[in-house]
Write a protein that holds these residues in place. Structure first.
Motif, mmCIF file in Angstrom:
data_model
loop_
_atom_site.group_PDB
_atom_site.id
_atom_site.type_symbol
_atom_site.label_atom_id
_atom_site.label_comp_id
_atom_site.label_asym_id
_atom_site.label_seq_id
_atom_site.Cartn_x
_atom_site.Cartn_y
_atom_site.Cartn_z
ATOM 1 N N UNK A 13 34.094 40.194 42.682
ATOM 2 C CA UNK A 13 34.267 38.754 42.881
ATOM 3 C C UNK A 13 34.825 38.464 44.272
ATOM 4 N N UNK A 14 35.783 39.264 44.720
ATOM 5 C CA UNK A 14 36.354 39.071 46.056
ATOM 6 C C UNK A 14 35.307 39.273 47.147
ATOM 7 N N UNK A 15 34.376 40.195 46.912
ATOM 8 C CA UNK A 15 33.342 40.475 47.909
ATOM 9 C C UNK A 15 32.152 39.530 47.791
ATOM 10 N N UNK A 16 32.187 38.633 46.791
ATOM 11 C CA UNK A 16 31.088 37.680 46.610
ATOM 12 C C UNK A 16 29.895 38.259 45.883
ATOM 13 N N UNK A 17 30.111 39.338 45.140
ATOM 14 C CA UNK A 17 29.025 40.013 44.423
ATOM 15 C C UNK A 17 28.976 39.628 42.950
ATOM 16 N N UNK A 18 27.851 39.911 42.301
ATOM 17 C CA UNK A 18 27.773 39.840 40.853
ATOM 18 C C UNK A 18 28.694 40.897 40.261
ATOM 19 N N UNK A 19 29.179 40.652 39.046
ATOM 20 C CA UNK A 19 30.182 41.534 38.443
ATOM 21 C C UNK A 19 29.678 42.959 38.227
ATOM 22 N N UNK A 20 28.345 43.128 38.125
ATOM 23 C CA UNK A 20 27.819 44.464 37.838
ATOM 24 C C UNK A 20 27.358 45.209 39.091
ATOM 25 N N UNK A 75 46.427 41.505 52.690
ATOM 26 C CA UNK A 75 46.582 40.874 51.376
ATOM 27 C C UNK A 75 45.373 41.230 50.525
ATOM 28 N N UNK A 76 45.546 42.115 49.547
ATOM 29 C CA UNK A 76 44.417 42.586 48.749
ATOM 30 C C UNK A 76 43.977 41.570 47.708
ATOM 31 N N UNK A 77 44.695 40.465 47.554
ATOM 32 C CA UNK A 77 44.266 39.420 46.623
ATOM 33 C C UNK A 77 43.252 38.472 47.243
ATOM 34 N N UNK A 78 42.909 38.704 48.508
ATOM 35 C CA UNK A 78 41.930 37.865 49.191
ATOM 36 C C UNK A 78 40.827 38.740 49.775
ATOM 37 N N UNK A 79 39.689 38.107 50.037
ATOM 38 C CA UNK A 79 38.577 38.815 50.680
ATOM 39 C C UNK A 79 39.002 39.304 52.064
ATOM 40 N N UNK A 80 38.654 40.523 52.386
ATOM 41 C CA UNK A 80 38.915 41.076 53.714
ATOM 42 C C UNK A 80 37.588 41.114 54.465
ATOM 43 N N UNK A 89 41.194 35.846 44.030
ATOM 44 C CA UNK A 89 40.854 36.057 42.632
ATOM 45 C C UNK A 89 42.083 36.484 41.847
ATOM 46 N N UNK A 90 42.258 35.890 40.655
ATOM 47 C CA UNK A 90 43.317 36.332 39.751
ATOM 48 C C UNK A 90 42.821 37.582 39.039
ATOM 49 N N UNK A 91 43.188 38.733 39.566
ATOM 50 C CA UNK A 91 42.604 39.988 39.087
ATOM 51 C C UNK A 91 43.453 40.696 38.054
ATOM 52 N N UNK A 92 44.654 40.152 37.757
ATOM 53 C CA UNK A 92 45.508 40.885 36.826
ATOM 54 C C UNK A 92 45.870 42.240 37.384
ATOM 55 N N UNK A 93 46.161 42.284 38.674
ATOM 56 C CA UNK A 93 46.370 43.564 39.349
ATOM 57 C C UNK A 93 47.534 44.336 38.734
ATOM 58 N N UNK A 138 35.035 39.259 33.445
ATOM 59 C CA UNK A 138 35.044 38.737 34.825
ATOM 60 C C UNK A 138 36.339 37.982 35.084
ATOM 61 N N UNK A 139 37.091 38.401 36.087
ATOM 62 C CA UNK A 139 38.339 37.727 36.422
ATOM 63 C C UNK A 139 38.090 36.294 36.884
ATOM 64 N N UNK A 140 39.131 35.507 36.922
ATOM 65 C CA UNK A 140 39.017 34.095 37.270
ATOM 66 C C UNK A 140 39.250 33.892 38.764
ATOM 67 N N UNK A 141 38.287 33.209 39.389
ATOM 68 C CA UNK A 141 38.443 32.904 40.809
ATOM 69 C C UNK A 141 39.337 31.686 40.941
ATOM 70 N N UNK A 142 40.374 31.796 41.780
ATOM 71 C CA UNK A 142 41.359 30.725 41.868
ATOM 72 C C UNK A 142 41.002 29.657 42.886
ATOM 73 N N UNK A 143 40.531 30.075 44.041
ATOM 74 C CA UNK A 143 40.214 29.080 45.069
ATOM 75 C C UNK A 143 39.298 29.706 46.101
ATOM 76 N N UNK A 144 38.614 28.859 46.803
ATOM 77 C CA UNK A 144 37.715 29.370 47.841
ATOM 78 C C UNK A 144 38.486 29.625 49.109
#
Length: 304
Positions: free
Chosen positions: A44-51, A89-94, A165-169, A298-304
């Motif tokens: 989700x962070x990378x903008x990909x489908x979950x699979x 920050x690993x909670x955001x896209x790098x 993304x709220x990944x439940x890390x 699939x984790x929940x995306x929090x914001x763009x």
């Protein structure tokens, strides 16, 4: 090529996706993500489908170099993430430019770190999946764990977009796994059933992607082996010695040991993050609770 180059491969890093379905008819395990929830978060962070195919790194300690501009998502086991030496920050896209270095430190809680690349890892699929089955040299990158110098192409992707993304890390609770009574539940003495759903077990260092082996008070079945039958990921089979084995994605497709329980799908992420020495208990749940516990993967995306 746009993708990543492996500088430091870590202990055991492979390409995995959601696994190969329908291959069990040929005796081939599904393989795929050991922790599907964390893999979905990274994708989700990378903008990909979950699979989508990504990298699964046991114990972390991986370094990658970007080839071209790529979006990166990291999730799973707790580990320090840095880009060109600066903690990120690993909670955001790098977003990495060509030549940038992504470093992931040793896993300090949990076992497996997931690294997704925008567009997904585009190695050729084998039997409908890009997942590596290393014991059989099948799929993934050349059928093996990664090595320094390997170059992994990424698929087509739109311009990188920063997500959160709220990944439940980790660290999340890896001490309890919910489970249903297994198909051979009645083959186990009453005291063995009571111990299974009451006593703690220690994760054996002999565990791997085929199975989580557990040590503790024995829960041996009253009868010996059964005729081989189909098994699923999360099934808990018990050999005559009494040590439970929870089957994982690279495990066998059939088994002849009685199964005392089956872990609920939602807790596969717990099993996928158990490391040798961890203590774990099983809690019995109803079928209704098992089904409602599945978050959908699939984790929940929090914001763009």
């Amino acid at each position: 090529m746009r993708g990543v180059r492996v500088v430091r491969p870590g202990f055991f890093t492979t390409v995995q996706d959601a696994g190969r379905r329908g291959a069990s008819r040929w005796g081939v395990p599904a393989s795929g993500f050991a922790d599907p929830f964390s893999a979905a978060a990274a994708n989700a962070l990378a903008g990909n489908a979950a699979d989508s195919a990504l990298l699964e790194a046991a114990l972390g300690s991986v370094e990658l170099e970007s080839v071209g501009t790529v979006a990166i998502g990291v999730a799973g086991a707790a580990a320090v993430v840095a880009v060109n030496g600066a903690v990120a920050d690993r909670d955001r896209t790098l977003v990495l430019r060509s030549g940038d270095r992504l470093s992931i430190g040793p896993a300090t809680a949990g076992l497996r770190v997931y690294v997704a690349v925008g567009g997904g890892i585009a190695v050729p699929p084998v039997l409908g999946s890009r997942s590596a089955l290393a014991p059989s040299a099948l799929g993934g990158f050349a059928g093996r764990k990664l090595a320094a110098g390997d170059e992994l192409p990424a698929g087509d992707a739109p311009a990188a977009e920063v997500r959160s993304v709220a990944s439940g890390a980790l660290p999340f609770d890896t001490g309890v796994v919910r489970a249903l009574a297994g198909p051979q539940w009645d083959s186990f003495p009453e005291d063995a059933r009571r111990r299974f759903f009451g006593a703690p077990f220690r994760v054996s260092p002999r565990s791997d992607r085929r199975g989580v082996r557990l040590e503790g008070d024995g829960v041996a079945p009253a009868t010996g082996e059964i005729d081989p039958e189909g098994v699923v990921v999360g099934a808990v089979q018990v050999p005559a010695g009494g040590g439970p084995i929870v089957l994982m994605p690279d495990g066998p497709v059939t088994g002849g040991y009685p199964k005392i329980a089956v872990a609920v799908r939602a807790d596969l992420r717990v099993l996928g993050q158990l490391r040798p020495g961890d203590m774990v208990r099983f809690r019995e749940v109803s079928r209704t609770e098992a089904l409602s516990a599945d978050p959908g993967g699939r984790p929940r995306e929090e914001r763009a």
